[in-house]
Design a protein around this motif. Structure first.
Motif, PDB file in Angstrom:
ATOM      1  N   TYR A  71       7.778  -4.482   2.371  1.00 12.74           N
ATOM      2  CA  TYR A  71       7.300  -5.697   1.720  1.00 12.74           C
ATOM      3  C   TYR A  71       5.800  -5.929   1.934  1.00 12.74           C
ATOM      4  CZ  TYR A  71      12.113  -7.374   0.885  1.00 12.74           C
ATOM      5  OH  TYR A  71      13.410  -7.525   0.453  1.00 12.74           O
ATOM      6  N   VAL A  72       5.084  -4.929   2.451  1.00 13.51           N
ATOM      7  CA  VAL A  72       3.656  -5.086   2.736  1.00 13.51           C
ATOM      8  C   VAL A  72       2.800  -4.274   1.763  1.00 13.51           C
ATOM      9  CG1 VAL A  72       1.837  -4.738   4.457  1.00 13.51           C
ATOM     10  CG2 VAL A  72       4.082  -5.590   5.164  1.00 13.51           C
ATOM     11  N   THR A  73       3.104  -2.984   1.643  1.00 10.84           N
ATOM     12  CA  THR A  73       2.272  -2.080   0.851  1.00 10.84           C
ATOM     13  C   THR A  73       2.086  -2.515  -0.602  1.00 10.84           C
ATOM     14  OG1 THR A  73       3.216  -0.322   2.223  1.00 10.84           O
ATOM     15  CG2 THR A  73       1.808   0.349   0.394  1.00 10.84           C
ATOM     16  N   PRO A  74       3.118  -3.026  -1.299  1.00 10.60           N
ATOM     17  CA  PRO A  74       2.876  -3.413  -2.694  1.00 10.60           C
ATOM     18  C   PRO A  74       1.752  -4.443  -2.850  1.00 10.60           C
ATOM     19  CG  PRO A  74       5.221  -3.289  -2.274  1.00 10.60           C
ATOM     20  CD  PRO A  74       4.541  -3.154  -0.935  1.00 10.60           C
ATOM     21  N   ASN A  75       1.645  -5.353  -1.908  1.00  9.11           N
ATOM     22  CA  ASN A  75       0.575  -6.349  -1.994  1.00  9.11           C
ATOM     23  C   ASN A  75      -0.780  -5.773  -1.606  1.00  9.11           C
ATOM     24  OD1 ASN A  75       1.839  -8.623  -3.032  1.00  9.11           O
ATOM     25  ND2 ASN A  75       2.535  -9.337  -1.042  1.00  9.11           N
ATOM     26  N   THR A  76      -0.833  -4.962  -0.558  1.00 11.83           N
ATOM     27  CA  THR A  76      -2.124  -4.392  -0.175  1.00 11.83           C
ATOM     28  C   THR A  76      -2.644  -3.449  -1.255  1.00 11.83           C
ATOM     29  OG1 THR A  76      -1.030  -2.621   1.101  1.00 11.83           O
ATOM     30  CG2 THR A  76      -1.655  -4.614   2.293  1.00 11.83           C
ATOM     31  N   ALA A  77      -1.722  -2.710  -1.893  1.00 10.57           N
ATOM     32  CA  ALA A  77      -2.127  -1.804  -2.975  1.00 10.57           C
ATOM     33  C   ALA A  77      -2.599  -2.578  -4.200  1.00 10.57           C
ATOM     34  CB  ALA A  77      -0.968  -0.876  -3.341  1.00 10.57           C
ATOM     35  N   THR A  78      -1.982  -3.724  -4.473  1.00  8.97           N
ATOM     36  CA  THR A  78      -2.421  -4.571  -5.581  1.00  8.97           C
ATOM     37  C   THR A  78      -3.785  -5.166  -5.293  1.00  8.97           C
ATOM     38  OG1 THR A  78      -0.122  -5.104  -6.118  1.00  8.97           O
ATOM     39  CG2 THR A  78      -1.805  -6.547  -7.028  1.00  8.97           C
ATOM     40  N   GLN A  79      -3.978  -5.602  -4.076  1.00  5.98           N
ATOM     41  CA  GLN A  79      -5.249  -6.217  -3.698  1.00  5.98           C
ATOM     42  C   GLN A  79      -6.400  -5.223  -3.796  1.00  5.98           C
ATOM     43  OE1 GLN A  79      -5.738  -9.435  -2.996  1.00  5.98           O
ATOM     44  NE2 GLN A  79      -7.922  -9.253  -2.521  1.00  5.98           N
ATOM     45  N   ASP A  80      -6.193  -3.969  -3.366  1.00  8.67           N
ATOM     46  CA  ASP A  80      -7.306  -3.017  -3.374  1.00  8.67           C
ATOM     47  C   ASP A  80      -7.425  -2.247  -4.680  1.00  8.67           C
ATOM     48  OD1 ASP A  80      -5.555  -0.808  -3.346  1.00  8.67           O
ATOM     49  OD2 ASP A  80      -5.783  -0.437  -1.205  1.00  8.67           O
ATOM     50  N   GLY A  81      -6.550  -2.548  -5.653  1.00  7.87           N
ATOM     51  CA  GLY A  81      -6.671  -1.933  -6.964  1.00  7.87           C
ATOM     52  C   GLY A  81      -5.995  -0.586  -7.113  1.00  7.87           C
ATOM     53  N   SER A  82      -5.277  -0.135  -6.072  1.00  8.80           N
ATOM     54  CA  SER A  82      -4.550   1.132  -6.191  1.00  8.80           C
ATOM     55  C   SER A  82      -3.460   1.041  -7.244  1.00  8.80           C
ATOM     56  CB  SER A  82      -3.928   1.516  -4.845  1.00  8.80           C
ATOM     57  OG  SER A  82      -4.909   1.682  -3.855  1.00  8.80           O
ATOM     58  N   VAL A  83      -2.905  -0.166  -7.411  1.00  9.18           N
ATOM     59  CA  VAL A  83      -1.957  -0.433  -8.496  1.00  9.18           C
ATOM     60  C   VAL A  83      -2.434  -1.673  -9.227  1.00  9.18           C
ATOM     61  CG1 VAL A  83      -0.023   0.601  -7.225  1.00  9.18           C
ATOM     62  CG2 VAL A  83      -0.415  -1.873  -7.086  1.00  9.18           C
ATOM     63  N   GLY A  84      -1.970  -1.829 -10.457  1.00  6.59           N
ATOM     64  CA  GLY A  84      -2.433  -2.948 -11.264  1.00  6.59           C
ATOM     65  C   GLY A  84      -1.602  -4.200 -11.139  1.00  6.59           C
ATOM     66  N   ALA A  85      -0.389  -4.063 -10.577  1.00  6.23           N
ATOM     67  CA  ALA A  85       0.515  -5.202 -10.454  1.00  6.23           C
ATOM     68  C   ALA A  85       1.619  -4.823  -9.490  1.00  6.23           C
ATOM     69  CB  ALA A  85       1.110  -5.571 -11.823  1.00  6.23           C
ATOM     70  N   ASN A  86       2.406  -5.813  -9.082  1.00 12.57           N
ATOM     71  CA  ASN A  86       3.608  -5.508  -8.310  1.00 12.57           C
ATOM     72  C   ASN A  86       4.749  -6.428  -8.726  1.00 12.57           C
ATOM     73  OD1 ASN A  86       3.834  -7.885  -6.430  1.00 12.57           O
ATOM     74  ND2 ASN A  86       1.931  -7.090  -5.584  1.00 12.57           N
ATOM     75  N   TYR A  87       5.926  -5.999  -8.378  1.00 10.08           N
ATOM     76  CA  TYR A  87       7.148  -6.732  -8.743  1.00 10.08           C
ATOM     77  C   TYR A  87       8.150  -6.496  -7.632  1.00 10.08           C
ATOM     78  CZ  TYR A  87      11.421  -7.664 -11.552  1.00 10.08           C
ATOM     79  OH  TYR A  87      12.628  -8.123 -12.024  1.00 10.08           O
ATOM     80  N   PHE A  88       8.253  -7.511  -6.707  1.00  7.38           N
ATOM     81  CA  PHE A  88       9.179  -7.346  -5.588  1.00  7.38           C
ATOM     82  C   PHE A  88       9.424  -8.628  -4.802  1.00  7.38           C
ATOM     83  CE2 PHE A  88       5.233  -7.291  -3.346  1.00  7.38           C
ATOM     84  CZ  PHE A  88       5.507  -7.663  -2.037  1.00  7.38           C
ATOM     85  N   GLN A  89       8.636  -9.685  -5.026  1.00 11.87           N
ATOM     86  CA  GLN A  89       8.590 -10.784  -4.068  1.00 11.87           C
ATOM     87  C   GLN A  89       8.796 -12.148  -4.706  1.00 11.87           C
ATOM     88  OE1 GLN A  89       4.501 -10.990  -2.468  1.00 11.87           O
ATOM     89  NE2 GLN A  89       3.797 -10.168  -4.432  1.00 11.87           N
ATOM     90  N   ASN A  90       8.950 -13.154  -3.825  1.00 14.94           N
ATOM     91  CA  ASN A  90       9.083 -14.529  -4.278  1.00 14.94           C
ATOM     92  C   ASN A  90       7.864 -15.339  -3.839  1.00 14.94           C
ATOM     93  OD1 ASN A  90       9.593 -15.626  -1.528  1.00 14.94           O
ATOM     94  ND2 ASN A  90      11.520 -14.499  -1.706  1.00 14.94           N
TER      95      ASN A  90
END
Length: 272
Positions: A71-90
């Motif tokens: 539950y950590v990496t999707p947000n850090t990757a979104t923040q640094d631009g490695s991914v354009g979005a995430n879908y996993f959290q509330n």
């Protein structure tokens, strides 16, 4: 105790992974390139892959799905631009994450709810839990509070009046069964079922572990007025990216609602 050190270590450890994603050659900020979305495998990546395989091409959307089990990496990757979005959290989880990590990730559209449930390999009903029983609960701030609220809503414990999304076992005012709590990383809770009397498990991890929330849970979170719907999220400022708008539209389409209903049979609930 809270797993703050573990989360901090995980954030640091994601550096190599997110660099690896950046090295793939797809620039998540390029509006003409593919939209890379970080997601938990179940049900998020499954829903995204349904969109990718059945709906995206017609809308001119090049969608790529990257799966993560934490539950950590999707947000850090979104923040640094490695991914354009995430879908996993509330929302409560995201608010807590942004506050603790100085990130500025924002929701775009809510797609579904995974009801949190209490499961057991040892009893058939919550009322059968004996005095002194051990219950595993997630150790991250929001999901721990959510787990305790589930137990309180079903009469197993009483929480301090007005307690919010930072509730811990220290906020329990009545514990008639003298329940003991084992705080674990959320992904570990279903794996603990042979070692504890019961465990509160997030919906995605329950499904991954072949548990059927609508059938197997001793008690299940109510969807009514539930603040824990899961949503598509982006770094602040990317909400108007045309690729994100296309994906938001597709994720809340009648086709996706039917897919969720047919595939998950009540274990995942469409929120639109």
């Amino acid at each position: 105790m809270r797993n703050t050190a573990k989360i901090t270590t995980a954030v640091l450890a994601t550096g190599a992974l997110t660099l690896g994603l950046s090295a793939c050659g797809a620039d998540s900020s390029d509006a003409d390139g593919p939209l890379i979305v970080a997601a938990s495998p179940v049900p998020h990546a499954e829903i995204l892959n349904y969109v990718k395989d059945n709906l995206a091409k017609k809308e001119g959307l090049d969608l790529q799905v990257k799966e993560f089990t934490d539950y950590v990496t999707p947000n850090t990757a979104t923040q640094d631009g490695s991914v354009g979005a995430n879908y996993f959290q509330n929302k409560p989880y995201l608010d807590d994450f942004n506050k603790k990590n100085g990130t500025d990730i924002v929701p775009v559209v809510t797609v579904h709810l995974e009801p949190l449930g209490l499961y057991s390999h040892k009893v058939k009903k919550a009322d059968d839990l004996k005095s002194g029983a051990t219950v595993a609960i997630p150790n991250d701030t929001v999901n721990e509070a959510r787990a305790l609220k589930l137990l309180a809503a079903n009469g197993l414990i009483t929480l301090k009046s007005g307690v919010g999304n930072e509730a811990t076992p220290a906020d329990i005012t009545k514990n008639p069964r003298n329940l003991k709590f084992k705080e674990l990383e959320a992904a570990q809770t279903p794996r603990s079922l042979d070692d504890v009397d019961a465990a509160v498990v997030n919906g995605n991890y329950a499904i991954e572990s072949d548990l059927k929330p609508s059938e197997d849970a001793l008690v299940l979170e109510s969807p009514k007025n539930n603040p824990y719907g899961n949503f598509l999220a982006v770094k602040k400022g990317d909400e108007d990216d045309p690729r994100v708008k296309k994906l938001a539209k597709l994720l809340t389409s009648p086709e996706v609602k039917k897919f969720i209903q047919d595939k998950y049979a009540g274990s995942v609930l469409a929120s639109f």
